[in-house]
Design a protein around this motif. Sequence first.
Motif, PDB file in Angstrom:
ATOM      1  N   GLU A   1       8.785  -5.860  -8.316  1.00 23.18           N
ATOM      2  CA  GLU A   1       8.127  -6.143  -7.038  1.00 23.18           C
ATOM      3  C   GLU A   1       6.962  -5.167  -6.942  1.00 23.18           C
ATOM      4  O   GLU A   1       7.154  -3.958  -7.048  1.00 23.18           O
ATOM      5  N   LEU A   2       5.775  -5.678  -6.755  1.00 19.77           N
ATOM      6  CA  LEU A   2       4.585  -4.839  -6.624  1.00 19.77           C
ATOM      7  C   LEU A   2       4.025  -5.029  -5.221  1.00 19.77           C
ATOM      8  O   LEU A   2       3.672  -6.140  -4.840  1.00 19.77           O
ATOM      9  N   ALA A   3       4.001  -3.937  -4.455  1.00 18.98           N
ATOM     10  CA  ALA A   3       3.478  -3.988  -3.089  1.00 18.98           C
ATOM     11  C   ALA A   3       2.230  -3.123  -3.004  1.00 18.98           C
ATOM     12  O   ALA A   3       2.269  -1.928  -3.304  1.00 18.98           O
ATOM     13  N   ASP A   4       1.121  -3.740  -2.625  1.00 15.76           N
ATOM     14  CA  ASP A   4      -0.151  -3.036  -2.423  1.00 15.76           C
ATOM     15  C   ASP A   4      -0.215  -2.715  -0.934  1.00 15.76           C
ATOM     16  O   ASP A   4      -0.351  -3.597  -0.094  1.00 15.76           O
ATOM     17  N   ILE A   5      -0.089  -1.423  -0.616  1.00 15.75           N
ATOM     18  CA  ILE A   5       0.032  -0.973   0.771  1.00 15.75           C
ATOM     19  C   ILE A   5      -1.227  -0.237   1.200  1.00 15.75           C
ATOM     20  O   ILE A   5      -1.698   0.651   0.493  1.00 15.75           O
ATOM     21  N   ARG A   6      -1.739  -0.600   2.367  1.00 18.85           N
ATOM     22  CA  ARG A   6      -2.876   0.098   2.989  1.00 18.85           C
ATOM     23  C   ARG A   6      -2.390   0.679   4.308  1.00 18.85           C
ATOM     24  O   ARG A   6      -1.788  -0.030   5.113  1.00 18.85           O
ATOM     25  N   ILE A   7      -2.647   1.975   4.501  1.00 17.26           N
ATOM     26  CA  ILE A   7      -2.213   2.621   5.734  1.00 17.26           C
ATOM     27  C   ILE A   7      -3.424   3.063   6.558  1.00 17.26           C
ATOM     28  O   ILE A   7      -4.555   3.088   6.065  1.00 17.26           O
ATOM     29  N   HIS A   8      -3.161   3.440   7.804  1.00 16.07           N
ATOM     30  CA  HIS A   8      -4.215   3.930   8.685  1.00 16.07           C
ATOM     31  C   HIS A   8      -4.767   5.248   8.156  1.00 16.07           C
ATOM     32  O   HIS A   8      -4.018   6.108   7.684  1.00 16.07           O
ATOM     33  N   SER A   9      -6.070   5.411   8.233  1.00 14.74           N
ATOM     34  CA  SER A   9      -6.743   6.623   7.775  1.00 14.74           C
ATOM     35  C   SER A   9      -6.174   7.852   8.475  1.00 14.74           C
ATOM     36  O   SER A   9      -5.862   7.817   9.664  1.00 14.74           O
ATOM     37  N   GLY A  10      -6.012   8.916   7.718  1.00  9.56           N
ATOM     38  CA  GLY A  10      -5.533  10.174   8.262  1.00  9.56           C
ATOM     39  C   GLY A  10      -4.025  10.281   8.379  1.00  9.56           C
ATOM     40  O   GLY A  10      -3.515  11.297   8.840  1.00  9.56           O
ATOM     41  N   GLN A  11      -3.302   9.259   7.945  1.00 12.11           N
ATOM     42  CA  GLN A  11      -1.843   9.248   8.064  1.00 12.11           C
ATOM     43  C   GLN A  11      -1.123   9.509   6.738  1.00 12.11           C
ATOM     44  O   GLN A  11       0.095   9.337   6.651  1.00 12.11           O
ATOM     45  N   GLN A  12      -1.857   9.935   5.707  1.00 10.00           N
ATOM     46  CA  GLN A  12      -1.275  10.065   4.374  1.00 10.00           C
ATOM     47  C   GLN A  12      -0.095  11.032   4.316  1.00 10.00           C
ATOM     48  O   GLN A  12       0.930  10.722   3.705  1.00 10.00           O
ATOM     49  N   VAL A  13      -0.224  12.190   4.918  1.00  8.42           N
ATOM     50  CA  VAL A  13       0.848  13.194   4.832  1.00  8.42           C
ATOM     51  C   VAL A  13       2.127  12.661   5.471  1.00  8.42           C
ATOM     52  O   VAL A  13       3.212  12.743   4.894  1.00  8.42           O
ATOM     53  N   ALA A  14       2.012  12.084   6.651  1.00  3.46           N
ATOM     54  CA  ALA A  14       3.181  11.528   7.339  1.00  3.46           C
ATOM     55  C   ALA A  14       3.747  10.333   6.573  1.00  3.46           C
ATOM     56  O   ALA A  14       4.977  10.175   6.484  1.00  3.46           O
ATOM     57  N   PHE A  15       2.874   9.488   6.008  1.00  2.00           N
ATOM     58  CA  PHE A  15       3.362   8.335   5.261  1.00  2.00           C
ATOM     59  C   PHE A  15       4.052   8.761   3.976  1.00  2.00           C
ATOM     60  O   PHE A  15       5.054   8.162   3.584  1.00  2.00           O
TER      61      PHE A  15
END
Length: 100
Positions: free
Chosen positions: A4-18
């Motif tokens: 299963e390959l999931a290409d995930i985009r998150i909100h900018s500036g949320q990398q550490v929490a994600f």
Amino acid sequence: MILELADIRIHSGQQVAFDVAIQQGLNQVIVHAKGFRGFKVNKGIESPERYVLMIFWDTLENHTIDFRESAAFTEWRSIVGPFFSAPPMVEHFNLLAKSA
């Protein structure tokens, strides 16, 4: 085995929490799913809001039915979903070849 390959985009500036949330979701929820065989998470260098999640399943149905139709999927999405800037693109693959 199915990838299963999931290409995930998150909100900018949320990398550490994600980073924390995705590892929590994987270790608390996904690893207990029927047919689960392993995972890898890669984080974008040029696009730091982009993640590629690879989950290995015994069968396609282990992901699409056993997991996606379970309460565990709702739990997983409650952990990682708030970070998504758009729904992940998810596709499945069969292994064609690999190196030794």
